[in-house]
Scaffold this motif. Structure first.
Motif, PDB file in Angstrom:
ATOM      1  N   GLU A  55     -34.210 -40.568 -75.246  1.00  0.00           N
ATOM      2  CA  GLU A  55     -34.704 -41.434 -76.314  1.00  0.00           C
ATOM      3  C   GLU A  55     -33.544 -41.956 -77.166  1.00  0.00           C
ATOM      4  N   CYS A  56     -32.573 -41.086 -77.423  1.00  0.00           N
ATOM      5  CA  CYS A  56     -31.403 -41.501 -78.194  1.00  0.00           C
ATOM      6  C   CYS A  56     -30.630 -42.587 -77.455  1.00  0.00           C
ATOM      7  N   LEU A  57     -30.496 -42.450 -76.151  1.00  0.00           N
ATOM      8  CA  LEU A  57     -29.818 -43.464 -75.347  1.00  0.00           C
ATOM      9  C   LEU A  57     -30.556 -44.792 -75.436  1.00  0.00           C
ATOM     10  N   VAL A  58     -31.869 -44.745 -75.283  1.00  0.00           N
ATOM     11  CA  VAL A  58     -32.682 -45.962 -75.371  1.00  0.00           C
ATOM     12  C   VAL A  58     -32.560 -46.587 -76.753  1.00  0.00           C
ATOM     13  N   SER A 115     -34.217 -54.649 -71.485  1.00  0.00           N
ATOM     14  CA  SER A 115     -35.308 -54.057 -70.711  1.00  0.00           C
ATOM     15  C   SER A 115     -34.863 -53.764 -69.285  1.00  0.00           C
ATOM     16  N   GLU A 116     -34.079 -54.665 -68.694  1.00  0.00           N
ATOM     17  CA  GLU A 116     -33.558 -54.425 -67.344  1.00  0.00           C
ATOM     18  C   GLU A 116     -32.678 -53.176 -67.329  1.00  0.00           C
ATOM     19  N   ARG A 117     -31.826 -53.057 -68.335  1.00  0.00           N
ATOM     20  CA  ARG A 117     -30.931 -51.903 -68.395  1.00  0.00           C
ATOM     21  C   ARG A 117     -31.702 -50.603 -68.580  1.00  0.00           C
ATOM     22  N   ILE A 118     -32.697 -50.622 -69.444  1.00  0.00           N
ATOM     23  CA  ILE A 118     -33.455 -49.398 -69.722  1.00  0.00           C
ATOM     24  C   ILE A 118     -34.205 -48.938 -68.479  1.00  0.00           C
ATOM     25  N   LEU A 151     -21.631 -40.955 -69.014  1.00  0.00           N
ATOM     26  CA  LEU A 151     -22.383 -41.960 -69.752  1.00  0.00           C
ATOM     27  C   LEU A 151     -21.701 -43.326 -69.649  1.00  0.00           C
ATOM     28  N   LEU A 152     -20.392 -43.338 -69.729  1.00  0.00           N
ATOM     29  CA  LEU A 152     -19.663 -44.603 -69.681  1.00  0.00           C
ATOM     30  C   LEU A 152     -19.729 -45.261 -68.303  1.00  0.00           C
ATOM     31  N   GLY A 156     -24.284 -50.794 -69.144  1.00  0.00           N
ATOM     32  CA  GLY A 156     -24.780 -51.068 -70.486  1.00  0.00           C
ATOM     33  C   GLY A 156     -24.425 -50.018 -71.508  1.00  0.00           C
ATOM     34  N   VAL A 157     -23.725 -48.971 -71.093  1.00  0.00           N
ATOM     35  CA  VAL A 157     -23.350 -47.899 -72.022  1.00  0.00           C
ATOM     36  C   VAL A 157     -21.859 -48.008 -72.322  1.00  0.00           C
ATOM     37  N   GLY A 158     -21.542 -48.380 -73.546  1.00  0.00           N
ATOM     38  CA  GLY A 158     -20.158 -48.453 -73.987  1.00  0.00           C
ATOM     39  C   GLY A 158     -19.793 -47.230 -74.811  1.00  0.00           C
TER      40      GLY A 158
END
Length: 268
Positions: A55-58, A115-118, A151-152, A156-158
């Motif tokens: 949830e935190c990632l989203v 939305s695509e990334r999630i 994560l990196l 979409g995760v910077g």
């Protein structure tokens, strides 16, 4: 000092987890630590951790390139629609219709891309970690550098997103996420080189600030940027005494005599 942390920020206020913590400002060993202590006195001192990692990632992805005022309603709408009793959020989003999700998070902006990334991230996390519980355990228990690197690798995760997950979900000390406010303030105050990129600012602050102070330092500095050290019109521009951190600041790129404000990297 305020005890009421705003709910509309990435930490989620009380729902962001963590607990109150007390520190002695007289023990600051570096200038950066002294600044963080002053921010703690001005706002709050709190340690973080305990949010659900996925949830935190989203939530952090929704906050990218927009304000909390815009992303918070999108997060709430997403949770209302896709998080039910006993349901695994990873599963429901991995199987979600992308267009329906885009409509749900529209207020966050860039909703088609987000939305695509999630949906893609949910599928990736389900395949690798099995769902919410497995991802939680990875974020909280594995070596933080391993977690950050993994994560990196996700689309979409910077760095800021990865660090927010480590801080607010993993409760990892020594993690100081750098957003636009932190990037601006650290360079303007002289806590990092004027031309430093986000990663260099993070490295400077994390070296100079004790691990247990990085969490509240991050959220308090953001609040300070919203109230005092604004991008175009910092409080010191018209009145040096209007800023509670004036005596700790180098005012890089701020010229009260002319009223000019430039990015610290462009300062003379």
């Amino acid at each position: 000092m305020s005890d009421d942390e705003p709910t509309k920020n990435i930490s989620g206020g009380e729902s962001g987890g963590g607990s109150a913590a007390a520190f002695d400002p007289a023990t600051a060993g570096t200038r950066a630590e002294a600044v963080i202590d002053r921010l703690g006195e001005l706002y709050w001192t709190k340690t973080y951790g305990g949010r659900d990692a996925f949830e935190c990632l989203v939530r952090t992805i929704l906050s990218q390139n927009t304000s909390d005022t815009a992303s918070q309603p999108a997060h709430d709408a997403l949770m209302d629609r896709y998080s039910g009793d006993g349901e695994d959020l990873v599963d429901t989003l991995a199987e979600a219709d992308q267009q329906a999700l885009a409509e749900t998070i529209q207020s966050a902006g860039l909703y088609n891309q987000k939305s695509e990334r999630i949906v893609a991230l949910a599928g990736e996390i389900r395949e690798e970690f099995g769902g919410e519980a497995g991802f939680d355990a990875f974020v909280r228990d594995d070596d933080p550098e391993v977690v950050r690197d993994r994560l990196l690798e996700m689309n979409g995760v910077g760095p800021k997103t990865a660090d927010c997950v480590l801080l607010f979900a993993g409760g990892r000390g020594g993690v100081f996420p750098v957003d636009t406010h932190v990037h601006r303030i650290a360079r303007r105050m002289g806590l990092a080189p004027a031309d430093a990129d986000h990663e260099t600012v993070r490295e400077h602050i994390e070296r100079a600030v004790p691990a247990e102070k990085c969490g509240f330092g991050h959220t308090a500095m953001i609040q300070f940027g919203r109230e005092y050290c604004k991008a175009r019109k910092p409080a010191c521009l018209d009145d040096p005494e209007a800023c509670p951190l004036a005596d700790r600041c180098d005012q890089v790129g701020v010229y009260p005599a002319s009223g000019e404000v430039v990015d610290p990297a462009d300062a003379d």
